[in-house]
Scaffold this motif. Structure first.
Motif, PDB file in Angstrom:
ATOM      1  N   SER A 104       0.844  -1.201   0.000  1.00  0.00           N
ATOM      2  CA  SER A 104       0.000   0.000   0.000  1.00  0.00           C
ATOM      3  C   SER A 104       0.881   1.254   0.000  1.00  0.00           C
ATOM      4  CB  SER A 104      -0.924   0.006   1.221  1.00  0.00           C
ATOM      5  OG  SER A 104      -0.246   0.478   2.361  1.00  0.00           O
ATOM      6  N   ARG A 105       0.248   2.389  -0.177  1.00  0.00           N
ATOM      7  CA  ARG A 105       1.001   3.654  -0.168  1.00  0.00           C
ATOM      8  C   ARG A 105       1.652   3.909   1.184  1.00  0.00           C
ATOM      9  NH1 ARG A 105      -1.371   7.159  -2.848  1.00  0.00           N
ATOM     10  NH2 ARG A 105      -3.331   6.200  -3.363  1.00  0.00           N
ATOM     11  N   ASN A 106       1.206   3.209   2.246  1.00  0.00           N
ATOM     12  CA  ASN A 106       1.830   3.317   3.572  1.00  0.00           C
ATOM     13  C   ASN A 106       3.109   2.494   3.660  1.00  0.00           C
ATOM     14  OD1 ASN A 106      -0.352   4.887   4.480  1.00  0.00           O
ATOM     15  ND2 ASN A 106      -1.497   3.050   5.037  1.00  0.00           N
ATOM     16  N   GLY A 107       3.355   1.647   2.652  1.00  0.00           N
ATOM     17  CA  GLY A 107       4.553   0.828   2.637  1.00  0.00           C
ATOM     18  C   GLY A 107       4.379  -0.545   3.251  1.00  0.00           C
ATOM     19  N   ASP A 108       3.189  -0.848   3.762  1.00  0.00           N
ATOM     20  CA  ASP A 108       2.970  -2.173   4.370  1.00  0.00           C
ATOM     21  C   ASP A 108       2.641  -3.197   3.296  1.00  0.00           C
ATOM     22  OD1 ASP A 108      -0.265  -2.680   4.480  1.00  0.00           O
ATOM     23  OD2 ASP A 108       0.237  -0.551   4.576  1.00  0.00           O
ATOM     24  N   TYR A 109       2.823  -4.463   3.675  1.00  0.00           N
ATOM     25  CA  TYR A 109       2.541  -5.580   2.777  1.00  0.00           C
ATOM     26  C   TYR A 109       1.345  -6.367   3.286  1.00  0.00           C
ATOM     27  CZ  TYR A 109       7.123  -4.692   0.774  1.00  0.00           C
ATOM     28  OH  TYR A 109       8.198  -4.109   0.157  1.00  0.00           O
ATOM     29  N   LYS A 110       0.453  -6.718   2.356  1.00  0.00           N
ATOM     30  CA  LYS A 110      -0.673  -7.567   2.714  1.00  0.00           C
ATOM     31  C   LYS A 110      -0.882  -8.603   1.629  1.00  0.00           C
ATOM     32  CE  LYS A 110      -4.853  -5.680   2.674  1.00  0.00           C
ATOM     33  NZ  LYS A 110      -5.976  -5.709   1.809  1.00  0.00           N
ATOM     34  N   GLY A 156      -3.621   2.636  -2.899  1.00  0.00           N
ATOM     35  CA  GLY A 156      -2.454   2.576  -3.777  1.00  0.00           C
ATOM     36  C   GLY A 156      -1.860   1.180  -3.869  1.00  0.00           C
ATOM     37  N   LEU A 157      -2.705   0.150  -3.863  1.00  0.00           N
ATOM     38  CA  LEU A 157      -2.206  -1.227  -3.858  1.00  0.00           C
ATOM     39  C   LEU A 157      -1.435  -1.549  -5.131  1.00  0.00           C
ATOM     40  CD1 LEU A 157      -5.230  -3.199  -2.352  1.00  0.00           C
ATOM     41  CD2 LEU A 157      -3.259  -2.184  -1.177  1.00  0.00           C
ATOM     42  N   PRO A 192       0.921  -4.777  -6.778  1.00  0.00           N
ATOM     43  CA  PRO A 192       1.429  -6.139  -6.614  1.00  0.00           C
ATOM     44  C   PRO A 192       2.952  -6.124  -6.598  1.00  0.00           C
ATOM     45  CG  PRO A 192       0.325  -5.889  -8.749  1.00  0.00           C
ATOM     46  CD  PRO A 192       0.234  -4.585  -8.041  1.00  0.00           C
ATOM     47  N   THR A 193       3.527  -6.839  -5.634  1.00  0.00           N
ATOM     48  CA  THR A 193       4.971  -6.808  -5.413  1.00  0.00           C
ATOM     49  C   THR A 193       5.460  -8.189  -5.005  1.00  0.00           C
ATOM     50  OG1 THR A 193       4.708  -4.543  -4.575  1.00  0.00           O
ATOM     51  CG2 THR A 193       6.788  -5.650  -4.095  1.00  0.00           C
ATOM     52  N   TRP A 194       6.545  -8.631  -5.621  1.00  0.00           N
ATOM     53  CA  TRP A 194       7.213  -9.849  -5.157  1.00  0.00           C
ATOM     54  C   TRP A 194       8.198  -9.423  -4.069  1.00  0.00           C
ATOM     55  CZ3 TRP A 194       5.545 -14.518  -6.405  1.00  0.00           C
ATOM     56  CH2 TRP A 194       4.769 -14.666  -7.550  1.00  0.00           C
ATOM     57  N   VAL A 195       8.053  -9.979  -2.880  1.00  0.00           N
ATOM     58  CA  VAL A 195       8.849  -9.525  -1.749  1.00  0.00           C
ATOM     59  C   VAL A 195       9.390 -10.732  -0.982  1.00  0.00           C
ATOM     60  CG1 VAL A 195       6.829  -9.333  -0.230  1.00  0.00           C
ATOM     61  CG2 VAL A 195       8.859  -7.944   0.242  1.00  0.00           C
ATOM     62  N   ASP A 196      10.581 -10.547  -0.424  1.00  0.00           N
ATOM     63  CA  ASP A 196      11.177 -11.552   0.443  1.00  0.00           C
ATOM     64  C   ASP A 196      10.378 -11.619   1.744  1.00  0.00           C
ATOM     65  OD1 ASP A 196      13.707 -13.200   1.246  1.00  0.00           O
ATOM     66  OD2 ASP A 196      13.432 -11.742   2.872  1.00  0.00           O
ATOM     67  N   LEU A 197      10.139 -12.807   2.232  1.00  0.00           N
ATOM     68  CA  LEU A 197       9.333 -13.017   3.437  1.00  0.00           C
ATOM     69  C   LEU A 197       9.886 -12.231   4.627  1.00  0.00           C
ATOM     70  CD1 LEU A 197       7.002 -14.655   4.773  1.00  0.00           C
ATOM     71  CD2 LEU A 197       8.627 -16.496   5.093  1.00  0.00           C
ATOM     72  N   ASN A 256       6.521  -4.658   8.035  1.00  0.00           N
ATOM     73  CA  ASN A 256       5.247  -4.643   8.769  1.00  0.00           C
ATOM     74  C   ASN A 256       5.477  -4.520  10.277  1.00  0.00           C
ATOM     75  OD1 ASN A 256       3.930  -4.887   6.335  1.00  0.00           O
ATOM     76  ND2 ASN A 256       2.931  -6.815   6.808  1.00  0.00           N
ATOM     77  N   SER A 257       6.478  -5.218  10.792  1.00  0.00           N
ATOM     78  CA  SER A 257       6.764  -5.162  12.229  1.00  0.00           C
ATOM     79  C   SER A 257       7.180  -3.761  12.648  1.00  0.00           C
ATOM     80  CB  SER A 257       7.857  -6.168  12.601  1.00  0.00           C
ATOM     81  OG  SER A 257       7.409  -7.481  12.372  1.00  0.00           O
ATOM     82  N   ALA A 258       7.988  -3.091  11.820  1.00  0.00           N
ATOM     83  CA  ALA A 258       8.409  -1.719  12.128  1.00  0.00           C
ATOM     84  C   ALA A 258       7.205  -0.777  12.139  1.00  0.00           C
ATOM     85  CB  ALA A 258       9.454  -1.252  11.113  1.00  0.00           C
ATOM     86  N   LEU A 259       6.284  -0.965  11.203  1.00  0.00           N
ATOM     87  CA  LEU A 259       5.084  -0.129  11.177  1.00  0.00           C
ATOM     88  C   LEU A 259       4.221  -0.383  12.407  1.00  0.00           C
ATOM     89  CD1 LEU A 259       4.168  -0.390   7.394  1.00  0.00           C
ATOM     90  CD2 LEU A 259       4.897   1.678   8.612  1.00  0.00           C
TER      91      LEU A 259
END
Length: 172
Positions: free
Chosen positions: A42-48, A128-129, A131-136, A143-146
């Motif tokens: 998302s535009r907040n930088g978090d991953y879902k 602002g979703l 799609p992103t390939w991201v390392d686990l 997400n933990s930092a947020l």
């Protein structure tokens, strides 16, 4: 549908899990490729995990296929057994109900190689979703930092971070 209970999350202090309950089911896709996960950022930088509500008359596997197509432009080749489910509780907004319970089903999916165009709903576009390939571990760290930041984190952040950690810790 059967699947192990991964977590129960309560949103709101002193929430009683009694009284009249209204519920909803959601379907979320777990797609892995080359050591990475397909998520939406998302535009907040978090991953879902890509996913959303199961529509009336729709099965959970059909919902995850639809949601992956809408949010990621992904063509689902196969839907596997559920990794599990997370149940979240909150105060109901609907008149006549005391409690809202949302059950999020996480299903492992295989998709075609190429991602097509997204077909986002207005609220998803506002988020602002992408799609992103991201390392686990990277997704867990962000997400933990947020979550630790003390700000108003989106409600889904606890749920998604919990599932990310469980995926990391599962035996291979």
């Amino acid at each position: 549908m059967h699947g192990r209970l991964l977590a129960e999350i309560t949103h709101g202090a002193h929430l009683l899990r009694s009284g009249r309950t209204v519920g909803r089911s959601s379907a979320r896709g777990i797609v892995r490729r080359d050591g990475r996960l397909l998520m939406v950022c998302s535009r907040n930088g978090d991953y879902k995990f890509p996913g959303g509500g199961v529509e009336p008359g729709e099965s959970v596997p059909d919902a995850v296929r639809r949601e992956l197509a809408e949010e990621c432009g992904a063509r689902v080749l196969a839907v596997g057994e559920p990794f599990g489910r997370v149940v979240e509780y909150a105060v109901a907004k609907e008149a006549g109900y005391d409690l809202f319970a949302n059950t999020s089903w996480y299903l492992r999916c295989e998709i075609a190689d190429e991602l097509g165009a997204q077909h986002l709903e207005d609220d998803e576009r506002e988020l602002g979703l992408v799609p992103t390939w991201v390392d686990l571990d990277e997704a867990i760290g962000v997400n933990s930092a947020l979550l630790a930041g003390g700000g108003a984190a989106p409600r889904w952040l606890r749920r998604e971070t919990t599932v990310l950690r469980l995926l990391r810790d599962e035996p291979h």
